[in-house]
Design a protein around this motif. Structure first.
Motif, short mmCIF file in Angstrom:
data_model
loop_
_atom_site.label_atom_id
_atom_site.label_comp_id
_atom_site.label_asym_id
_atom_site.label_seq_id
_atom_site.Cartn_x
_atom_site.Cartn_y
_atom_site.Cartn_z
N THR A 37 15.02 5.47 11.03
CA THR A 37 15.09 5.28 9.58
C THR A 37 14.26 6.33 8.84
N THR A 38 13.01 6.52 9.28
CA THR A 38 12.13 7.48 8.60
C THR A 38 12.73 8.88 8.64
N ALA A 39 13.25 9.28 9.80
CA ALA A 39 13.83 10.63 9.94
C ALA A 39 15.04 10.80 9.03
N ARG A 40 15.87 9.77 8.93
CA ARG A 40 17.06 9.87 8.07
C ARG A 40 16.68 9.91 6.59
N ILE A 41 15.70 9.10 6.22
CA ILE A 41 15.26 9.11 4.82
C ILE A 41 14.63 10.46 4.49
N LEU A 42 13.80 10.98 5.39
CA LEU A 42 13.16 12.28 5.17
C LEU A 42 14.21 13.38 5.06
N CYS A 145 8.54 26.40 -5.26
CA CYS A 145 9.48 25.80 -4.31
C CYS A 145 8.78 25.43 -3.00
N ILE A 146 7.89 26.29 -2.52
CA ILE A 146 7.15 26.00 -1.29
C ILE A 146 6.29 24.75 -1.46
N VAL A 147 5.57 24.69 -2.58
CA VAL A 147 4.72 23.52 -2.85
C VAL A 147 5.57 22.27 -2.97
N PHE A 148 6.67 22.35 -3.71
CA PHE A 148 7.55 21.19 -3.89
C PHE A 148 8.07 20.68 -2.55
N LEU A 149 8.53 21.60 -1.70
CA LEU A 149 9.11 21.19 -0.42
C LEU A 149 8.06 20.58 0.50
N ALA A 150 6.83 21.08 0.42
CA ALA A 150 5.74 20.47 1.20
C ALA A 150 5.45 19.06 0.71
N LEU A 151 5.53 18.87 -0.61
CA LEU A 151 5.21 17.56 -1.19
C LEU A 151 6.30 16.51 -0.98
N VAL A 152 7.51 16.95 -0.64
CA VAL A 152 8.59 15.99 -0.36
C VAL A 152 8.18 15.09 0.80
N ALA A 153 7.61 15.69 1.85
CA ALA A 153 7.17 14.90 3.01
C ALA A 153 6.06 13.92 2.61
N VAL A 154 5.16 14.37 1.73
CA VAL A 154 4.09 13.50 1.25
C VAL A 154 4.68 12.33 0.46
N LEU A 155 5.65 12.61 -0.37
CA LEU A 155 6.30 11.57 -1.17
C LEU A 155 6.94 10.51 -0.28
N VAL A 156 7.66 10.97 0.75
CA VAL A 156 8.29 10.03 1.68
C VAL A 156 7.22 9.22 2.41
N GLY A 157 6.12 9.88 2.80
CA GLY A 157 5.03 9.17 3.47
C GLY A 157 4.41 8.10 2.59
N VAL A 158 4.22 8.41 1.31
CA VAL A 158 3.65 7.44 0.37
C VAL A 158 4.60 6.25 0.21
N ALA A 159 5.91 6.54 0.09
CA ALA A 159 6.89 5.47 -0.06
C ALA A 159 6.91 4.57 1.17
N LYS A 160 6.81 5.16 2.35
CA LYS A 160 6.78 4.37 3.58
C LYS A 160 5.51 3.51 3.62
N PHE A 161 4.39 4.10 3.21
CA PHE A 161 3.12 3.36 3.18
C PHE A 161 3.25 2.15 2.25
N VAL A 162 3.79 2.39 1.06
CA VAL A 162 3.96 1.30 0.08
C VAL A 162 4.87 0.21 0.64
N ALA A 163 5.98 0.64 1.24
CA ALA A 163 6.99 -0.32 1.71
C ALA A 163 6.51 -1.14 2.91
N THR A 164 5.50 -0.63 3.63
CA THR A 164 5.04 -1.34 4.83
C THR A 164 3.75 -2.13 4.62
N ARG A 165 3.22 -2.16 3.39
CA ARG A 165 2.08 -3.05 3.12
C ARG A 165 2.59 -4.48 3.17
N ARG A 166 1.87 -5.36 3.83
CA ARG A 166 2.38 -6.71 4.13
C ARG A 166 2.93 -7.45 2.91
N PRO A 167 2.19 -7.60 1.79
CA PRO A 167 2.76 -8.36 0.66
C PRO A 167 4.01 -7.68 0.10
N ILE A 168 3.95 -6.34 0.02
CA ILE A 168 5.11 -5.61 -0.52
C ILE A 168 6.28 -5.70 0.44
#
Length: 200
Positions: A37-42, A145-168
């Motif tokens: 799932t993570t790889a496909r979303i990324l 563009c380089i900075v943006f593309l690097a931050l895409v991975a960070v964005l996906v990581g943050v979303a995964k972190f948020v989605a996997t917090r127990r209450p959320i």
């Protein structure tokens, strides 16, 4: 100078993509327990965002005929269509989560679905990026563009972190099948209406 450009790029990325965390979190909830799932979303996020950057660069270098500004609001049809399809599946019972195994395994999240929603949601990004790209020159565009593309991975990581917090995660597990189509339909309508598509 370089540090200043990097910081400006980071600020611009955050300002134009913070809303993606909600949509990506729903994708993570939808695909919970599915291998890859993570790889496909990324991959989908990268494909969609690369298309946004490509369109912004093309418009910046004078290819406005390729993507006229009045076409951008119609990108809202992508999440609207995906949301209506998800709602149709829910209504028919194809999206029923009563089965315990379905709750554990989640659903398969397609790369193209993430890419399509990312691109559609980034239509307004193109309008923001173009004037910035016009003001920074070729080297600046490459740096952004380089900075943006690097931050895409960070964005996906943050979303995964948020989605996997127990209450959320528990709330998303309970309501994802309803929230997913509502968010996509709302996003599609927002893009269409705010852009004046179909004379709205």
């Amino acid at each position: 100078m370089i540090l200043s450009s990097v910081l400006q790029a980071i600020g611009l990325f955050i300002a134009t993509n913070i809303d993606d965390i909600i949509v990506l979190s729903l994708f993570f909830a939808r695909g919970a327990g599915q291998r890859g799932t993570t790889a496909r979303i990324l991959a989908g996020q990268y494909l969609g965002f690369a298309a946004i950057l490509g369109a912004a660069v093309l418009v910046t270098v004078g290819a406005g005929a390729f993507l006229p500004p009045e076409a951008i609001p119609y990108f809202g049809l992508i999440p609207l269509g995906l949301g209506l399809w998800a709602a149709w599946q829910l209504w028919r019972g194809d999206d029923d989560d009563d089965d315990d195994e379905a709750k554990v395994e989640g659903k398969n999240v397609a790369v193209w679905t993430v890419a399509g929603v990312t691109f559609a949601n980034g239509g307004d990004n193109i309008g923001v990026y173009v004037p910035v790209f016009l003001s920074v020159g070729t080297a600046g565009v490459v740096a952004y563009c380089i900075v943006f593309l690097a931050l895409v991975a960070v964005l996906v990581g943050v979303a995964k972190f948020v989605a996997t917090r127990r209450p959320i995660a528990e709330a998303l597990e309970r309501w994802e099948h309803i929230l997913f189509p509502i968010v996509l339909i709302g996003l599609g309508l927002l893009i269409l209406i705010s852009g004046g598509a179909f004379g709205l």
